[in-house]
Design a protein around this motif. Structure first.
Motif, PDB file in Angstrom:
ATOM      1  N   HIS A 140      47.977  79.896   8.724  1.00  0.00           N
ATOM      2  CA  HIS A 140      48.438  78.611   8.870  1.00  0.00           C
ATOM      3  C   HIS A 140      47.369  77.641   8.616  1.00  0.00           C
ATOM      4  CE1 HIS A 140      51.262  75.259  10.604  1.00  0.00           C
ATOM      5  NE2 HIS A 140      49.842  74.881  10.163  1.00  0.00           N
ATOM      6  N   LEU A 141      47.261  76.888   7.705  1.00  0.00           N
ATOM      7  CA  LEU A 141      46.282  75.909   7.201  1.00  0.00           C
ATOM      8  C   LEU A 141      46.485  74.401   7.660  1.00  0.00           C
ATOM      9  CD1 LEU A 141      43.516  75.172   5.862  1.00  0.00           C
ATOM     10  CD2 LEU A 141      44.794  75.112   3.728  1.00  0.00           C
ATOM     11  N   ASP A 142      45.749  73.802   8.472  1.00  0.00           N
ATOM     12  CA  ASP A 142      45.982  72.471   8.780  1.00  0.00           C
ATOM     13  C   ASP A 142      45.007  71.714   8.227  1.00  0.00           C
ATOM     14  OD1 ASP A 142      47.374  70.413  10.032  1.00  0.00           O
ATOM     15  OD2 ASP A 142      45.846  70.377  11.698  1.00  0.00           O
ATOM     16  N   ILE A 143      45.331  70.697   7.303  1.00  0.00           N
ATOM     17  CA  ILE A 143      44.263  69.949   6.304  1.00  0.00           C
ATOM     18  C   ILE A 143      44.291  68.451   7.175  1.00  0.00           C
ATOM     19  CG2 ILE A 143      43.923  68.781   4.148  1.00  0.00           C
ATOM     20  CD1 ILE A 143      45.400  71.071   2.886  1.00  0.00           C
ATOM     21  N   GLY A 144      43.045  68.386   7.563  1.00  0.00           N
ATOM     22  CA  GLY A 144      42.934  67.033   8.325  1.00  0.00           C
ATOM     23  C   GLY A 144      43.245  67.498   9.831  1.00  0.00           C
ATOM     24  N   SER A 145      42.566  68.162  10.414  1.00  0.00           N
ATOM     25  CA  SER A 145      43.125  68.794  11.782  1.00  0.00           C
ATOM     26  C   SER A 145      42.589  67.736  12.933  1.00  0.00           C
ATOM     27  CB  SER A 145      42.341  70.041  12.250  1.00  0.00           C
ATOM     28  OG  SER A 145      41.137  70.108  12.029  1.00  0.00           O
ATOM     29  N   GLY A 146      41.730  66.713  12.517  1.00  0.00           N
ATOM     30  CA  GLY A 146      41.540  65.823  13.591  1.00  0.00           C
ATOM     31  C   GLY A 146      40.901  66.403  15.116  1.00  0.00           C
ATOM     32  N   LYS A 147      41.307  66.152  15.903  1.00  0.00           N
ATOM     33  CA  LYS A 147      40.914  66.607  17.412  1.00  0.00           C
ATOM     34  C   LYS A 147      41.163  68.024  17.543  1.00  0.00           C
ATOM     35  CE  LYS A 147      41.034  62.037  19.828  1.00  0.00           C
ATOM     36  NZ  LYS A 147      41.773  61.197  18.648  1.00  0.00           N
ATOM     37  N   GLY A 148      42.137  68.493  16.742  1.00  0.00           N
ATOM     38  CA  GLY A 148      42.403  69.923  16.865  1.00  0.00           C
ATOM     39  C   GLY A 148      43.465  70.486  17.869  1.00  0.00           C
ATOM     40  N   ARG A 149      43.952  69.503  18.710  1.00  0.00           N
ATOM     41  CA  ARG A 149      44.982  69.850  19.672  1.00  0.00           C
ATOM     42  C   ARG A 149      46.332  70.572  19.123  1.00  0.00           C
ATOM     43  NH1 ARG A 149      43.343  68.123  24.649  1.00  0.00           N
ATOM     44  NH2 ARG A 149      41.865  66.406  24.658  1.00  0.00           N
ATOM     45  N   PHE A 150      46.549  70.085  18.055  1.00  0.00           N
ATOM     46  CA  PHE A 150      47.850  70.843  17.501  1.00  0.00           C
ATOM     47  C   PHE A 150      47.633  72.300  17.111  1.00  0.00           C
ATOM     48  CE2 PHE A 150      49.520  72.040  13.283  1.00  0.00           C
ATOM     49  CZ  PHE A 150      50.932  72.298  13.422  1.00  0.00           C
ATOM     50  N   PHE A 203      34.270  72.356   9.272  1.00  0.00           N
ATOM     51  CA  PHE A 203      33.790  71.037   8.837  1.00  0.00           C
ATOM     52  C   PHE A 203      33.559  71.074   7.278  1.00  0.00           C
ATOM     53  CE2 PHE A 203      29.703  68.697   7.438  1.00  0.00           C
ATOM     54  CZ  PHE A 203      30.302  67.521   7.345  1.00  0.00           C
ATOM     55  N   CYS A 204      34.427  70.193   6.539  1.00  0.00           N
ATOM     56  CA  CYS A 204      34.318  70.091   5.022  1.00  0.00           C
ATOM     57  C   CYS A 204      34.899  68.962   4.608  1.00  0.00           C
ATOM     58  CB  CYS A 204      35.042  71.356   4.403  1.00  0.00           C
ATOM     59  SG  CYS A 204      36.584  71.388   4.597  1.00  0.00           S
ATOM     60  N   ASN A 205      34.571  68.577   3.406  1.00  0.00           N
ATOM     61  CA  ASN A 205      35.514  67.538   2.622  1.00  0.00           C
ATOM     62  C   ASN A 205      36.457  68.258   1.832  1.00  0.00           C
ATOM     63  OD1 ASN A 205      36.456  65.629   0.821  1.00  0.00           O
ATOM     64  ND2 ASN A 205      34.287  65.175   0.076  1.00  0.00           N
ATOM     65  N   VAL A 206      37.621  68.329   2.162  1.00  0.00           N
ATOM     66  CA  VAL A 206      38.729  69.182   1.266  1.00  0.00           C
ATOM     67  C   VAL A 206      38.872  68.734  -0.060  1.00  0.00           C
ATOM     68  CG1 VAL A 206      41.232  69.342   1.215  1.00  0.00           C
ATOM     69  CG2 VAL A 206      40.274  69.218   3.444  1.00  0.00           C
ATOM     70  N   ASN A 207      38.551  67.602  -0.600  1.00  0.00           N
ATOM     71  CA  ASN A 207      38.516  67.192  -1.853  1.00  0.00           C
ATOM     72  C   ASN A 207      37.600  67.954  -2.959  1.00  0.00           C
ATOM     73  OD1 ASN A 207      39.320  64.114  -0.319  1.00  0.00           O
ATOM     74  ND2 ASN A 207      40.448  64.779  -2.094  1.00  0.00           N
ATOM     75  N   ASN A 208      36.425  68.347  -2.212  1.00  0.00           N
ATOM     76  CA  ASN A 208      35.489  69.307  -3.215  1.00  0.00           C
ATOM     77  C   ASN A 208      35.285  70.814  -2.632  1.00  0.00           C
ATOM     78  OD1 ASN A 208      33.566  69.075  -1.169  1.00  0.00           O
ATOM     79  ND2 ASN A 208      32.748  67.222  -2.060  1.00  0.00           N
ATOM     80  N   SER A 209      35.751  71.076  -1.434  1.00  0.00           N
ATOM     81  CA  SER A 209      35.671  72.386  -0.803  1.00  0.00           C
ATOM     82  C   SER A 209      36.851  73.521  -0.806  1.00  0.00           C
ATOM     83  CB  SER A 209      34.904  72.344   0.484  1.00  0.00           C
ATOM     84  OG  SER A 209      33.780  71.601   0.304  1.00  0.00           O
ATOM     85  N   LEU A 210      38.008  72.659  -0.964  1.00  0.00           N
ATOM     86  CA  LEU A 210      39.252  73.526  -0.707  1.00  0.00           C
ATOM     87  C   LEU A 210      39.376  74.812  -1.616  1.00  0.00           C
ATOM     88  CD1 LEU A 210      41.960  73.752   0.693  1.00  0.00           C
ATOM     89  CD2 LEU A 210      42.961  72.308  -0.987  1.00  0.00           C
ATOM     90  N   SER A 211      38.973  74.637  -3.044  1.00  0.00           N
ATOM     91  CA  SER A 211      39.304  75.589  -3.850  1.00  0.00           C
ATOM     92  C   SER A 211      38.213  76.715  -3.475  1.00  0.00           C
ATOM     93  CB  SER A 211      38.662  74.946  -5.366  1.00  0.00           C
ATOM     94  OG  SER A 211      38.936  76.114  -6.161  1.00  0.00           O
ATOM     95  N   SER A 212      36.990  76.651  -3.027  1.00  0.00           N
ATOM     96  CA  SER A 212      36.281  77.808  -2.727  1.00  0.00           C
ATOM     97  C   SER A 212      36.910  78.258  -1.548  1.00  0.00           C
ATOM     98  CB  SER A 212      34.867  77.405  -2.554  1.00  0.00           C
ATOM     99  OG  SER A 212      34.756  76.396  -1.519  1.00  0.00           O
TER     100      SER A 212
END
Length: 219
Positions: free
Chosen positions: A38-48, A90-99
């Protein structure tokens, strides 16, 4: 659990975040790397994800977040709790999601959540929004057949834009067609809880990954 205070918004287009990350070795991250992911994009504080990982030990969970202090804090909680099926990156999804997606074991990605992303209301800032057509296409390539994407926002404009971009991709079908009245997952986010307590609406939609028609052709 100590709480780290960080800026609410981070500009993903700033120079600081333009270098793509190298994905970690998943064999070292997860006790069972082959489990459904399960991938959560923009996980914030991570509690979810912290709660999801405890409820579903037979799944792996990955949170992607651009605010590094929140990632460090959430991974610290994981270590304290001894969770071997959860990791924050820690990443910027816009340029790291593909890899990242290409490094995940084939067929493992079964669920994706994008919940209450930064709305970036100003028109000149809307290119900073996370759900761009390129992101949708990358998820379409990586998600397994019948895999699910859940999008949520308390800002109707943002929810409609996300919905329309997934609707526009032929690999996805929205089910059901209308906004969902309830969350199909067992854990709500903190933002979802606070929004509903105020009596305000949450706009939710689920998309299912269709089978690849090329794999179903009769030769």
């Amino acid at each position: 659990m100590a709480i780290v205070r960080v800026r609410e918004h981070v500009n993903p287009l700033s120079k600081k975040y333009q270098v793509p990350i190298s994905p970690p070795d998943w064999q070292k991250i997860y006790a069972v790397p082959s489990q459904s992911l399960h991938l959560d994009i923009g996980s914030g504080k991570g509690r979810f994800l912290l709660e999801m990982a405890q409820q579903r030990p037979d799944w792996n969970f990955l949170g992607l977040e651009i605010r590094e202090p929140l990632v460090d804090q959430a991974n610290g909680w994981c270590r304290e709790m001894g969770l071997s099926n959860l990791y924050y990156l820690f990443c910027n999804v816009n340029n790291s999601l593909s890899s990242i997606l290409h490094s995940i074991p084939a067929g493992a990605l079964r669920q994706v959540t994008i919940q209450f992303p930064d709305p970036w209301f100003k028109r000149k800032h809307q290119k900073r929004r996370v759900v761009q057509p390129e992101i949708v296409a990358e998820l379409a390539d990586a998600l397994c057949t019948n895999g699910m994407v859940l999008i949520q926002s308390d800002v109707e404009e943002v929810a409609v834009e996300m919905r329309d971009r997934f609707d526009a991709h032929p690999a996805f079908i929205r089910h059901p067609e209308n906004w969902l009245d309830t969350n199909p997952l067992p854990v709500p986010t903190e933002r979802e809880v606070s929004t509903l307590k105020r009596g305000e609406p949450v706009y939710r939609a689920v998309f299912i990954k269709l089978p690849d028609p090329q794999l179903n052709r009769q030769e």
